[in-house]
Design a protein around this motif. Structure first.
Motif, PDB file in Angstrom:
ATOM      1  N   HIS A  16       0.841  -1.186   0.000  1.00 35.67           N
ATOM      2  CA  HIS A  16       0.000   0.000   0.000  1.00 35.67           C
ATOM      3  C   HIS A  16       0.890   1.255   0.000  1.00 35.67           C
ATOM      4  CE1 HIS A  16      -2.940   2.937   1.544  1.00 35.67           C
ATOM      5  NE2 HIS A  16      -3.753   2.219   0.794  1.00 35.67           N
ATOM      6  N   PRO A  17       0.513   2.287  -0.795  1.00 31.22           N
ATOM      7  CA  PRO A  17       1.350   3.489  -0.889  1.00 31.22           C
ATOM      8  C   PRO A  17       1.733   4.070   0.480  1.00 31.22           C
ATOM      9  CG  PRO A  17      -0.412   3.640  -2.487  1.00 31.22           C
ATOM     10  CD  PRO A  17      -0.640   2.375  -1.728  1.00 31.22           C
ATOM     11  N   ASP A  18       0.798   4.095   1.438  1.00 27.39           N
ATOM     12  CA  ASP A  18       1.151   4.661   2.744  1.00 27.39           C
ATOM     13  C   ASP A  18       2.219   3.836   3.434  1.00 27.39           C
ATOM     14  OD1 ASP A  18      -2.232   5.775   3.503  1.00 27.39           O
ATOM     15  OD2 ASP A  18      -0.537   6.761   2.513  1.00 27.39           O
ATOM     16  N   GLN A  19       2.128   2.512   3.258  1.00 30.28           N
ATOM     17  CA  GLN A  19       3.128   1.636   3.861  1.00 30.28           C
ATOM     18  C   GLN A  19       4.485   1.871   3.231  1.00 30.28           C
ATOM     19  OE1 GLN A  19       2.594  -0.395   6.460  1.00 30.28           O
ATOM     20  NE2 GLN A  19       4.812  -0.751   6.446  1.00 30.28           N
ATOM     21  N   LEU A  20       4.461   2.008   1.895  1.00 28.80           N
ATOM     22  CA  LEU A  20       5.705   2.291   1.181  1.00 28.80           C
ATOM     23  C   LEU A  20       6.320   3.597   1.691  1.00 28.80           C
ATOM     24  CD1 LEU A  20       5.104   1.480  -2.581  1.00 28.80           C
ATOM     25  CD2 LEU A  20       6.972   0.676  -1.163  1.00 28.80           C
ATOM     26  N   HIS A  21       5.458   4.587   1.855  1.00 29.96           N
ATOM     27  CA  HIS A  21       5.927   5.896   2.313  1.00 29.96           C
ATOM     28  C   HIS A  21       6.590   5.782   3.680  1.00 29.96           C
ATOM     29  CE1 HIS A  21       6.040  10.138   3.286  1.00 29.96           C
ATOM     30  NE2 HIS A  21       5.283   9.927   4.356  1.00 29.96           N
ATOM     31  N   SER A  22       5.940   5.076   4.597  1.00 26.20           N
ATOM     32  CA  SER A  22       6.542   5.003   5.939  1.00 26.20           C
ATOM     33  C   SER A  22       7.780   4.128   5.941  1.00 26.20           C
ATOM     34  CB  SER A  22       5.528   4.551   6.979  1.00 26.20           C
ATOM     35  OG  SER A  22       5.152   3.227   6.741  1.00 26.20           O
ATOM     36  N   ASP A  23       7.805   3.071   5.088  1.00 27.13           N
ATOM     37  CA  ASP A  23       9.032   2.269   4.978  1.00 27.13           C
ATOM     38  C   ASP A  23      10.186   3.110   4.494  1.00 27.13           C
ATOM     39  OD1 ASP A  23       7.577  -0.881   3.801  1.00 27.13           O
ATOM     40  OD2 ASP A  23       7.758   0.029   5.795  1.00 27.13           O
ATOM     41  N   LEU A  24       9.917   3.863   3.418  1.00 27.37           N
ATOM     42  CA  LEU A  24      10.984   4.688   2.854  1.00 27.37           C
ATOM     43  C   LEU A  24      11.413   5.759   3.853  1.00 27.37           C
ATOM     44  CD1 LEU A  24       9.743   4.973  -0.822  1.00 27.37           C
ATOM     45  CD2 LEU A  24      11.967   4.133  -0.113  1.00 27.37           C
ATOM     46  N   ASN A  25      10.447   6.275   4.586  1.00 25.36           N
ATOM     47  CA  ASN A  25      10.774   7.317   5.561  1.00 25.36           C
ATOM     48  C   ASN A  25      11.679   6.805   6.663  1.00 25.36           C
ATOM     49  OD1 ASN A  25      10.314   9.970   5.379  1.00 25.36           O
ATOM     50  ND2 ASN A  25       8.305   9.964   6.337  1.00 25.36           N
ATOM     51  N   GLU A  26      11.492   5.533   6.987  1.00 20.72           N
ATOM     52  CA  GLU A  26      12.354   4.958   8.026  1.00 20.72           C
ATOM     53  C   GLU A  26      13.809   4.966   7.584  1.00 20.72           C
ATOM     54  OE1 GLU A  26      10.057   1.418   9.884  1.00 20.72           O
ATOM     55  OE2 GLU A  26      12.225   1.182  10.265  1.00 20.72           O
ATOM     56  N   ILE A  27      14.006   4.726   6.293  1.00 18.16           N
ATOM     57  CA  ILE A  27      15.376   4.669   5.788  1.00 18.16           C
ATOM     58  C   ILE A  27      15.913   6.066   5.503  1.00 18.16           C
ATOM     59  CG2 ILE A  27      16.818   3.809   3.911  1.00 18.16           C
ATOM     60  CD1 ILE A  27      14.720   1.632   3.505  1.00 18.16           C
ATOM     61  N   TRP A  28      15.056   6.921   4.960  1.00 19.62           N
ATOM     62  CA  TRP A  28      15.493   8.230   4.480  1.00 19.62           C
ATOM     63  C   TRP A  28      15.209   9.365   5.450  1.00 19.62           C
ATOM     64  CZ3 TRP A  28      17.915   9.237  -0.213  1.00 19.62           C
ATOM     65  CH2 TRP A  28      17.976   8.177  -1.127  1.00 19.62           C
ATOM     66  N   GLY A  29      14.426   9.091   6.477  1.00 14.29           N
ATOM     67  CA  GLY A  29      13.889  10.176   7.289  1.00 14.29           C
ATOM     68  C   GLY A  29      14.952  11.028   7.977  1.00 14.29           C
ATOM     69  N   ASN A  30      14.576  12.266   8.240  1.00 13.35           N
ATOM     70  CA  ASN A  30      15.469  13.212   8.885  1.00 13.35           C
ATOM     71  C   ASN A  30      15.254  13.198  10.390  1.00 13.35           C
ATOM     72  OD1 ASN A  30      16.760  14.198   6.571  1.00 13.35           O
ATOM     73  ND2 ASN A  30      15.044  15.571   6.154  1.00 13.35           N
ATOM     74  N   PRO A  31      16.302  13.000  11.175  1.00 12.93           N
ATOM     75  CA  PRO A  31      16.167  13.024  12.628  1.00 12.93           C
ATOM     76  C   PRO A  31      15.968  14.449  13.127  1.00 12.93           C
ATOM     77  CG  PRO A  31      18.460  12.802  12.023  1.00 12.93           C
ATOM     78  CD  PRO A  31      17.686  12.767  10.750  1.00 12.93           C
ATOM     79  N   ARG A  32      15.506  14.552  14.368  1.00 13.76           N
ATOM     80  CA  ARG A  32      15.327  15.880  14.958  1.00 13.76           C
ATOM     81  C   ARG A  32      16.288  16.089  16.110  1.00 13.76           C
ATOM     82  NH1 ARG A  32      10.256  18.418  14.486  1.00 13.76           N
ATOM     83  NH2 ARG A  32       9.292  17.763  12.553  1.00 13.76           N
ATOM     84  N   GLY A  33      16.277  17.302  16.662  1.00 14.99           N
ATOM     85  CA  GLY A  33      17.132  17.593  17.801  1.00 14.99           C
ATOM     86  C   GLY A  33      18.586  17.673  17.382  1.00 14.99           C
ATOM     87  N   LEU A  34      19.487  17.264  18.265  1.00 15.20           N
ATOM     88  CA  LEU A  34      20.911  17.388  17.995  1.00 15.20           C
ATOM     89  C   LEU A  34      21.302  16.568  16.776  1.00 15.20           C
ATOM     90  CD1 LEU A  34      23.148  18.968  19.310  1.00 15.20           C
ATOM     91  CD2 LEU A  34      23.886  16.884  20.470  1.00 15.20           C
ATOM     92  N   LYS A  35      20.612  15.441  16.582  1.00 12.39           N
ATOM     93  CA  LYS A  35      20.948  14.566  15.468  1.00 12.39           C
ATOM     94  C   LYS A  35      20.654  15.209  14.116  1.00 12.39           C
ATOM     95  CE  LYS A  35      21.800  10.053  16.705  1.00 12.39           C
ATOM     96  NZ  LYS A  35      21.367   8.683  16.934  1.00 12.39           N
ATOM     97  N   ALA A  36      19.922  16.315  14.130  1.00 18.49           N
ATOM     98  CA  ALA A  36      19.666  16.996  12.863  1.00 18.49           C
ATOM     99  C   ALA A  36      20.973  17.491  12.237  1.00 18.49           C
ATOM    100  CB  ALA A  36      18.718  18.170  13.074  1.00 18.49           C
ATOM    101  N   LEU A  37      22.037  17.564  13.050  1.00 18.45           N
ATOM    102  CA  LEU A  37      23.327  17.973  12.523  1.00 18.45           C
ATOM    103  C   LEU A  37      23.945  16.912  11.628  1.00 18.45           C
ATOM    104  CD1 LEU A  37      24.795  19.507  15.798  1.00 18.45           C
ATOM    105  CD2 LEU A  37      23.931  20.753  13.836  1.00 18.45           C
ATOM    106  N   THR A  38      23.361  15.685  11.655  1.00 15.71           N
ATOM    107  CA  THR A  38      23.936  14.610  10.853  1.00 15.71           C
ATOM    108  C   THR A  38      23.242  14.449   9.510  1.00 15.71           C
ATOM    109  OG1 THR A  38      22.407  12.958  11.713  1.00 15.71           O
ATOM    110  CG2 THR A  38      24.445  13.313  12.945  1.00 15.71           C
ATOM    111  N   ILE A  39      22.217  15.274   9.264  1.00 17.64           N
ATOM    112  CA  ILE A  39      21.422  15.104   8.049  1.00 17.64           C
ATOM    113  C   ILE A  39      22.288  15.291   6.810  1.00 17.64           C
ATOM    114  CG2 ILE A  39      19.542  16.087   6.677  1.00 17.64           C
ATOM    115  CD1 ILE A  39      18.136  16.743   9.268  1.00 17.64           C
ATOM    116  N   VAL A  40      22.162  14.361   5.853  1.00 18.26           N
ATOM    117  CA  VAL A  40      22.898  14.479   4.598  1.00 18.26           C
ATOM    118  C   VAL A  40      21.956  14.652   3.422  1.00 18.26           C
ATOM    119  CG1 VAL A  40      24.876  13.155   5.425  1.00 18.26           C
ATOM    120  CG2 VAL A  40      22.983  11.986   4.292  1.00 18.26           C
ATOM    121  N   ASN A  41      20.669  14.705   3.696  1.00 20.33           N
ATOM    122  CA  ASN A  41      19.668  14.752   2.648  1.00 20.33           C
ATOM    123  C   ASN A  41      19.717  16.074   1.885  1.00 20.33           C
ATOM    124  OD1 ASN A  41      16.759  15.689   1.912  1.00 20.33           O
ATOM    125  ND2 ASN A  41      16.799  13.464   1.849  1.00 20.33           N
ATOM    126  N   HIS A  42      19.620  15.991   0.561  1.00 21.45           N
ATOM    127  CA  HIS A  42      19.852  17.192  -0.259  1.00 21.45           C
ATOM    128  C   HIS A  42      18.754  18.239  -0.086  1.00 21.45           C
ATOM    129  CE1 HIS A  42      16.881  16.750  -3.617  1.00 21.45           C
ATOM    130  NE2 HIS A  42      16.777  15.568  -3.049  1.00 21.45           N
TER     131      HIS A  42
END
Lengths: 845, 359
Positions: A16-42
Motif C-alpha cells: 500500500h502506498p502509505d506503507q511504502l511511504h513510511s518504509d521509505l521514511n524509516e530509511i530516508w527520514g530526517n532526525p530531529r534535535g541534535l541529530k539533525a546535525l547529521t542530516i545528509v539529505n539534499h
C-alpha cells in the motif's frame, strides 16, 4: 559495465502506498534535535544553503546601505577611511562568495535530484561537508567585521596593497583563509552536481532529454570545477607570502604583482558566469511554463550554454586593460569579451520566440523575469561598451563599472532568483505566495534599483572613481550620489517587503494544489513539501516535458508503480544510469546520516583559525585530525557494514554500484582530478609567467634540483602506478589473488617516492624567502609530496580493507578509484620534473 | 575659457583654513549656489570624461554617445517586443511555421544583430585609442615621468634642458603637443588619470607603463589616482596644468639645481627654520641645496605650488604651517609622522620658510 534495458519494473512487493511511504521514511527520514546535525539529505541541505545565503545577503545589503549613507552627501565622515574600506571590501566579498554562489548552489542542490528523477545527490556526506565549511568559513570572515579587522584592500585584494607590508594585521588573512575554506563548499558542490547530473538521472532520461536547468547546472558545476582552483592557488601563494615571506608577488624578491591579477581574474571572470548561468536556467525553466508551451530552441540553448562556458574562460584580461598588457593581447580579449554577447543574445531571443509563439501570463514570477530582462540586457550592453579598450581606459575603476556590475549581477542573478523562489515556493512549503504583497515588493525593488544604479553610470562618466570614502562638492557628483542613495533606501524597502512576503506565506499562504503552475517539470511530481526521498518509485522518463506528457505521473509515482519502490533491504537507493542514453547500469546505494562531515568541517575550522592566529603547531595537529576524520569517513563505504555489506538485489535488478568497477566514486574522483588539474595548470602558468615576465626574476645558472633524485622518485612512482594498474586489470577479470600484498607494496613504493622527493627538496637548499624562483619550486615539490603521500596512504588503506573483506573481487570498485589518483600523480610528477628541472637545464636562464 | 589654478581651486570646497572656521549656514549657502551652477553645466566638470580637452578624450566621448544611442535603441526594442507578447492576440500556426518564426528570431536577433554590432563597434572603436599609444613619432615627444607613492605624486622631467627636474604633487605640461607619460608605482599599484585628456594607466611597481596625452590649449585639469591604493586613495589628487611651450621651458629652467639651491639657502632670516628642517625633515624630504631625502615629496619649489597634500588643500598664506600642525586630521594615516615633538613656533617658522621657496 552492465546496461539493462528495462520497462517499468514489476512492483514485486505490492505494498500500500502509505506503507511504502513510511518504509521509505524509516530509511530516508530526517532526525530531529541534535541529530539533525547529521542530516545528509539534499532537500534539507539545499534549504540550509539558501537560508544561510539569504542571511549573508542581508549582511551584505546592510554594508551597502552604510556605503550609500556615507556617499549621499559630500565630505561625510561618519565612517573613518579605514572602516569605510573594510565595509566596501566586505560588501563585495560577502555578496560574491557568501551569497551569490552558495544560494544558487543551494537551489541546484535542492532541485536537481527532483528534476532528474533521483532521490538524492550522489555523495550526500560531501554535500553536508560543503554546507558546514560554508557556514563556518562565512562566520569566520564575517566575524572580522565585528572586531574591526576585516580585509580592506578591495574585494579582489590586489597585491602589493594586500601583502603584509601594506596591509599588516589580520584583515587580508581573514579573506585568504576564510574564502579558501568556503571554496571547499563550492568545489564539493561542483563535483557532486557534475556526477549526479551525468550518472543519476532516472531511467530513460537521455542527455538530450534532460531539463534545460540540468544543462545549465552541469555547465555551472564544470565551470566551478575548472574556475575556482586558480583563486585557490593564488590565495595559497599570497598567504605564504604574508605568513612566510615567500615573494611570489613582491618585485624585490623576483615576484610580480600582476601574477595575482591573472590568477584572480582567471577565476573572477568565469565566476560571474557561474553566477549568471543558473539564473538563466531559472528563466529558461519558467518561461515555457508561463507561456504554456515548450521552449522553442532547446538545442540552441544547450549550444549557447556550452559556448558561454567555454568563451568565459578566455576573457579574464578585460579586467586588466589598464595594467600595461601588450596591445595585441588586449585586442584579442576585447573581441572575445564582445563575442560572449552572442550566446547570451541567442538565449534572450529563444526566450522571446517562446513567448511570441505561446500565450504568456503575467503571474508574479513572470513579473520578476521581465524585470530581469530589462536590467540584465542593459547591463550586458554596458558590458559590450566596456569591452572596447579606449572606452575602458576612461571608465575603468569609476562608478560606471560599479553601475554595470550591479546591473548584470542584480539583474542577471537576483531578479531571476526571486522569480525562481516565488515559483518554487509551493514546492518548498505547500503554500502559494501572495500576489499583492509580491507585486509591491517587485515594483519597489525595481524602481529602487534603477534609481540607485542608472544614474551611477553618469556619476562615473563625470569622473568619480571607485572605492573613495568621500568626495568634494562641486564636481557634479553631489546630486547623482544623493539620488543613488535615496534609491538604495527604496530598494531596501522593496527587498524587505519581498522577504516579508516569503516569510509570511509559510504561515498565511493558501494551500497549493498539485502542480499549481501547470508546469512540465518532474520536480512537481513530489509531495509539497517533498518527502525526504523525493519519489516513492522512480519513473521511466523519455520526454523533455514529463508532467505535460503524463499528468498522472504524480499519482502513479506515489502509488509505487515505477522502479525501485522497495525499502525492505534498508538501503537508500536510486538508479545509476548511462550518461548519454539514460539506460540503467547499476543501483547506487547512498550513505545515511553521518557525523563525519560535521566533525571534519570543525577540524578544518580549527585549521583555518590557527593559521589565522599564526598558531602553527595547533594548525598541524588540526590538519592531522581533519585527515583522520576524512579517512575514517571514507572507511564507511562500499562493503563496510555501515554501508552495503550485503549486495543482494531483487531479481532482474542491476548490481549495486560498489560491486561494479565504474561507480559514481570513480566519476567523482575523475572530476576532482579535473579540478586538481586546473589548480596544477594554474601553478604551471605561475611558474612560466614569473620565468618570462616578472621584472626582477633571478634564475640560478645551475638548477638546485637533483635530476637524478627526481628521475629515481618518478621511476618508483611510475612502478607503483603500473602495479596498481595490473591489480585493477585483474579485478576486472574477477581475480584478487595477492591483492592485499599488492596494495601494501604499492603503498610502500609511494612512501619511498615521497622520501626521495623530500630528499630532493631538502638538498636543494631553496632560499624561499629571498627568491621567487626558489619559492615557486618549493610549492611545486610540496604539491608532488602531498599527492604522493595521499596516494600512498590510500593504497595502504585499500590493503587493510582487503584484509577486512571490504574490497576484493566481490567489491572491486575502490582500487579503480585509487588508481585514478595514482595516474594523476604520475602525470603531474613527470610534468613537474620536466618544467622545473629539465627545461631550465635545456633552455638556461 | 582659460582658468587660472587659483581661480579654479578657490571656487571649489577644498579644505582650506578659512573654510574650517566658517559657520555651518554659510557653507550650506555656498553649496546650493555651486549646485545650481553645476546643474546648469551638466556634463562639465574638472574631472568629467564628458568634457574633453584633448583629441583622444574627444574621440572616446564621441564613441560613447554612439554606443549610448545604439544601446538604448536595442534595450527599448527588446523590452517592447517582450511586453508585446503579453498583449498580442493569439495566432495559430503549424509546427513548421513555428520553427520558421523561431529560427528567424534566434538567428536574426541572437546571432546577426550582435555580430553586426560588434563588428561595427570594433571597426570604429579601436582606432579611437590609437592616439594614446606611445608609437614612434617624427619628432620624439616630451617625456614626463610620474611615480605613484602612498599617497602623493613624484614627477620627474628627464628631458629638461640643463638636467633632470624633480618635483612633487604638481604637473606642468606643454599644451598643444603630444606628451608621453612614463609611470610606475613605488609601493603599491596606483593609476595616473587625467579624465579630460584621456584614459588611465596603472602605475605598477616593477614596470614602466606609458600613455600619450595631448591638451588642446593651456588650461588646468583635475587628475586623481584611479587604482585603489589604501587608506588615502581618496585624497591622492593632482592638478595638471597645460601651458604654452615657452612658459613650460621657463618653468623648467627655474627649477634647475642651481637656481633652486640658491633660493633655499640665500635668505639669512630663515636660518633657524633651515636648521629645524635639517633636524626633523631632511632625512625624508629633498630641498635642493640642503638635503636628499627621498621618502617623502620633494619640497624644493613648494611655495610655487597651487595645492598641498596631493591636491587636497589650496596653497594660501599660512597653509603650509596649517598642514604641518594638522596633517593627521586633514589626511588621516598619511605617512608623515605627527609632529607632536616640535613646538608650534618652530612649525610656524618652518612653514613660513617653505612658503618662500618660490622660483
Amino acid at each position: 559495465m552492465t546496461t539493462i534495458d528495462r520497462d517499468v519494473s514489476p512492483p514485486g512487493d505490492q505494498r500500500h502506498p502509505d506503507q511504502l511511504h513510511s518504509d521509505l521514511n524509516e530509511i530516508w527520514g530526517n532526525p530531529r534535535g541534535l541529530k539533525a546535525l547529521t542530516i545528509v539529505n539534499h532537500t534539507t541541505l539545499g534549504l540550509r544553503f539558501m537560508i544561510t545565503g539569504m542571511v549573508f545577503f542581508l549582511i551584505g545589503g546592510m554594508l551597502a546601505m552604510l556605503v550609500r549613507t556615507q556617499l549621499a552627501l559630500p565630505d561625510q565622515d561618519f565612517m573613518t577611511p579605514d572602516i569605510y574600506n573594510q565595509v566596501t571590501t566586505m560588501h563585495g566579498t560577502v555578496m560574491m562568495f557568501l551569497f551569490a554562489i552558495p544560494i544558487l548552489e543551494g537551489l541546484a542542490i535542492y532541485m536537481i535530484p527532483k528534476m532528474i528523477g533521483a532521490r538524492d545527490l550522489v555523495c550526500p556526506r560531501l554535500t553536508s561537508l560543503g554546507y558546514w565549511c560554508y557556514l563556518f568559513g562565512g562566520i569566520i570572515i564575517t566575524f572580522s567585521l565585528i572586531i574591526e579587522m576585516a580585509p580592506n584592500s578591495g574585494w579582489f585584494m590586489y597585491t602589493p596593497l594586500s601583502s603584509s607590508e601594506y596591509s599588516p594585521g589580520l584583515g587580508s588573512d581573514f579573506w585568504l583563509l576564510g574564502i579558501t575554506f568556503v571554496e571547499i563548499s563550492a568545489l564539493s558542490a561542483g563535483v557532486e552536481l557534475v556526477v549526479s547530473i551525468l550518472r543519476t538521472r532516472t531511467q530513460g532520461m537521455a542527455l538530450h532529454k534532460m531539463p534545460l536547468f540540468a544543462w545549465y547546472i552541469l555547465a555551472m558545476a564544470m565551470m566551478i570545477v575548472l574556475g575556482f582552483p586558480p583563486l585557490i592557488l593564488g590565495s595559497i601563494l599570497l598567504e605564504l607570502e604574508r605568513a612566510a615571506g615567500m615573494p611570489f608577488f613582491d618585485v624585490a624578491g623576483g615576484g610580480d604583482p600582476i601574477l595575482w591579477q591573472h590568477l584572480f581574474w582567471l577565476f573572477g571572470h568565469p565566476e560571474v558566469y557561474i553566477i549568471f548561468l543558473p539564473a538563466a536556467g531559472i528563466v529558461s525553466t519558467l518561461i515555457p511554463v508561463f507561456a504554456g508551451r515548450p521552449i522553442v530552441g532547446y538545442g540552441w540553448v544547450v549550444f549557447a550554454i556550452i559556448t558561454t562556458g567555454f568563451i568565459s574562460f578566455g576573457l579574464w584580461v578585460h579586467h586588466m586593460f589598464t595594467v600595461g598588457i601588450p596591445q595585441l593581447a588586449q585586442a584579442f580579449f576585447s573581441a572575445a569579451s564582445m563575442l560572449v554577447a552572442v550566446p547570451t543574445a541567442i538565449q534572450v531571443f529563444v526566450w522571446l520566440a517562446t513567448l511570441w509563439l505561446g500565450k504568456p501570463k503575467m503571474k508574479l514570477p513572470m513579473l520578476w523575469i521581465v524585470g530581469f530582462l530589462v536590467i540584465f540586457v542593459c547591463g550586458g550592453l554596458t558590458g559590450v561598451m566596456l569591452a572596447l579598450v579606449p572606452f575602458n581606459w576612461q571608465v575603468h575603476d569609476t562608478h560606471f563599472v560599479v553601475a554595470h556590475m550591479h546591473y548584470v549581477l542584480v539583474g542577471g542573478m537576483f531578479f531571476p532568483l526571486i522569480a525562481g523562489l516565488y515559483y518554487w515556493l509551493p514546492l518548498f512549503s505547500g503554500r502559494m505566495p501572495s500576489e499583492t504583497l509580491g507585486k509591491w515588493g517587485f515594483w519597489l525593488t525595481f524602481i529602487g534599483f534603477n534609481t540607485t544604479f542608472l544614474i551611477m553610470h553618469w556619476t562615473g562618466l563625470l569622473g568619480m572613481p571607485r572605492r573613495v570614502y568621500s568626495y568634494e562638492p562641486g564636481m557634479g557628483w553631489d546630486i547623482t550620489n544623493l539620488i543613488s542613495s535615496v534609491g538604495g533606501f527604496i530598494m531596501s524597502a522593496g527587498i524587505a517587503m519581498v522577504l516579508l512576503d516569503m516569510a509570511l506565506h509559510f504561515r498565511f499562504g493558501k494551500p497549493a494544489k498539485t502542480n499549481p503552475w501547470h508546469s512540465d517539470g518532474l520536480e512537481w511530481a513530489n509531495r509539497m513539501p517533498p518527502s525526504a526521498y523525493n519519489f516513492v518509485s522512480l519513473p521511466n522518463i523519455e520526454t523533455r516535458h514529463p508532467l505535460w506528457d503524463d499528468p498522472e505521473l504524480p499519482r502513479t509515482i506515489a502509488e509505487g508503480q515505477h522502479g525501485l519502490a522497495v525499502a525492505t533491504h534498508g538501503r537508500r537507493e536510486m538508479w545509476g544510469t548511462d550518461p548519454l542514453t539514460g539506460k540503467v547500469r547499476e543501483i547506487i546505494h547512498l550513505p545515511g546520516n553521518s557525523w563525519w562531515p560535521l566533525f571534519a568541517a570543525m577540524a578544518l575550522a580549527v585549521v583555518c583559525l590557527s593559521l589565522l592566529t599564526r598558531l602553527y603547531p595547533l594548525a598541524a595537529i588540526a590538519v592531522v585530525i581533519a585527515v583522520l576524520f576524512l579517512l575514517r569517513w571514507s572507511w564507511e563505504n562500499g562493503a563496510h557494514p555501515k554501508a552495503a555489506p550485503d549486495a543482494q538485489v531483487a531479481p532482474g535488478d542491476p548490481p549495486l554500484h560498489s560491486r561494479t568497477m565504474d561507480g559514481p566514486g570513480l566519476w567523482a574522483m575523475s572530476i576532482t582530478m579535473l579540478a586538481n588539474g586546473s589548480f596544477f595548470l594554474s601553478y604551471l602558468f605561475g611558474w612560466f609567467y614569473l620565468w618570462t615576465v616578472s621584472p626582477g626574476w633571478r634564475m640560478p645558472d645551475e638548477s638546485p634540483l637533483s635530476l637524478v633524485g627526481l628521475l629515481v622518485a618518478g621511476g618508483v612512482l611510475t612502478l607503483g602506478a603500473g602495479i596498481l594498474e595490473k591489480q585493477v586489470h585483474g579485478l576486472r577479470q574477477k581475480r584478487d589473488a595477492g591483492l592485499a600484498i599488492g596494495m601494501f607494496g604499492i603503498s610502500a613504493l609511494g612512501f619511498v617516492q615521497v622520501g626521495i622527493t623530500l630528499w630532493v627538496l631538502l638538498s636543494a637548499e631553496l632560499a624561499v624567502t629571498e627568491s621567487s624562483h626558489d619559492a615557486i619550486i618549493m610549492v611545486g615539490l610540496a604539491y608532488a609530496l602531498l599527492h604522493g603521500g595521499l596516494g600512498a596512504v590510500l593504497a595502504l588503506l585499500q590493503g587493510l580493507r582487503v584484509g577486512f573483506g571490504y574490497v576484493g573481487a566481490h567489491a572491486p570498485f575502490e582500487p579503480a578509484v585509487v588508481a585514478q589518483l595514482w595516474r594523476y600523480n604520475v602525470a603531474t610528477f613527470w610534468i613537474i620534473v620536466g618544467a622545473l628541472a629539465v627545461l631550465p637545464r635545456v633552455i638556461g636562464s | 575659457m582659460r582658468l587660472s589654478v587659483q581661480h579654479l581651486i578657490s571656487t571649489r570646497r577644498l579644505i582650506s583654513i578659512q573654510r574650517l572656521t566658517q559657520p555651518w549656514v554659510n557653507r550650506l549657502g555656498i553649496q546650493l549656489v555651486l549646485l545650481a551652477t553645476l546643474m546648469l553645466s551638466g556634463c562639465a566638470g574638472d574631472k568629467s570624461i564628458l568634457d574633453p580637452a584633448g583629441q583622444a578624450a574627444r574621440d572616446v566621448v564621441m564613441i560613447w554617445w554612439v554606443m549610448l544611442g545604439f544601446g538604448t535603441v536595442v534595450l527599448v526594442m527588446v523590452t517592447v517586443l517582450w511586453l508585446f507578447t503579453f498583449k498580442r492576440k493569439e495566432v495559430t500556426r503549424t509546427p513548421a511555421e513555428e520553427r520558421r518564426v523561431a529560427r528567424r528570431w534566434i538567428i536574426g536577433g541572437g546571432i546577426l544583430l550582435p555580430v553586426a554590432s560588434i563588428t561595427a563597434l570594433l571597426a570604429f572603436g579601436v582606432p579611437t585609442g590609437q592616439r594614446m599609444l606611445t608609437l614612434p613619432l617624427g619628432e620624439p615627444p616630451e617625456v614626463i615621468e610620474v611615480i605613484g607613492h602612498q599617497w602623493w605624486w613624484e614627477v620627474r622631467y628627464p628631458g629638461a634642458e640643463g638636467g633632470e627636474v624633480v618635483t612633487s604633487n604638481q604637473l606642468i605640461m606643454p599644451a598643444g603637443e603630444p606628451v608621453d607619460f612614463h609611470v610606475t608605482g613605488a609601493d603599491v599599484i596606483h593609476a595616473f588619470w587625467v579624465p579630460r585628456l584621456g584614459g588611465k594607466i596603472d602605475m605598477v611597481p616593477g614596470r614602466v607603463n606609458k600613455i600619450r596625452l595631448e591638451a588642446d590649449e593651456p588650461a588646468v585639469f583635475g587628475a586623481q589616482c584611479a587604482e585603489f591604493c589604501g587608506a588615502q586613495h581618496t585624497q591622492m589628487q593632482l592638478y595638471v596644468e597645460a601651458v604654452e611651450r615657452d612658459e613650460y621651458d621657463a618653468w623648467l629652467a627655474a627649477r634647475q639645481e642651481n637656481p633652486l639651491s640658491s633660493l633655499a639657502t640665500n635668505d639669512q632670516q630663515h636660518e633657524p627654520a633651515r636648521e629645524a628642517f635639517m633636524n626633523h625633515c631632511a632625512s625624508c624630504h629633498r630641498v635642493a641645496g640642503l638635503s636628499n631625502g627621498d621618502e617623502g615629496p620633494d619640497l624644493s619649489d613648494l611655495g610655487s605650488r597651487t595645492s598641498l597634500g596631493a591636491g587636497i588643500m589650496a596653497m594660501e598664506e599660512g597653509a603650509v604651517t596649517h598642514w604641518l600642525q594638522h596633517h593627521q586630521q586633514l589626511k588621516p594615516g598619511n605617512k608623515m609622522p605627527p609632529h607632536d615633538d616640535i613646538d608650534t613656533a618652530t612649525l610656524a617658522s618652518l612653514g613660513a620658510w617653505l612658503e618662500t621657496l618660490t622660483p
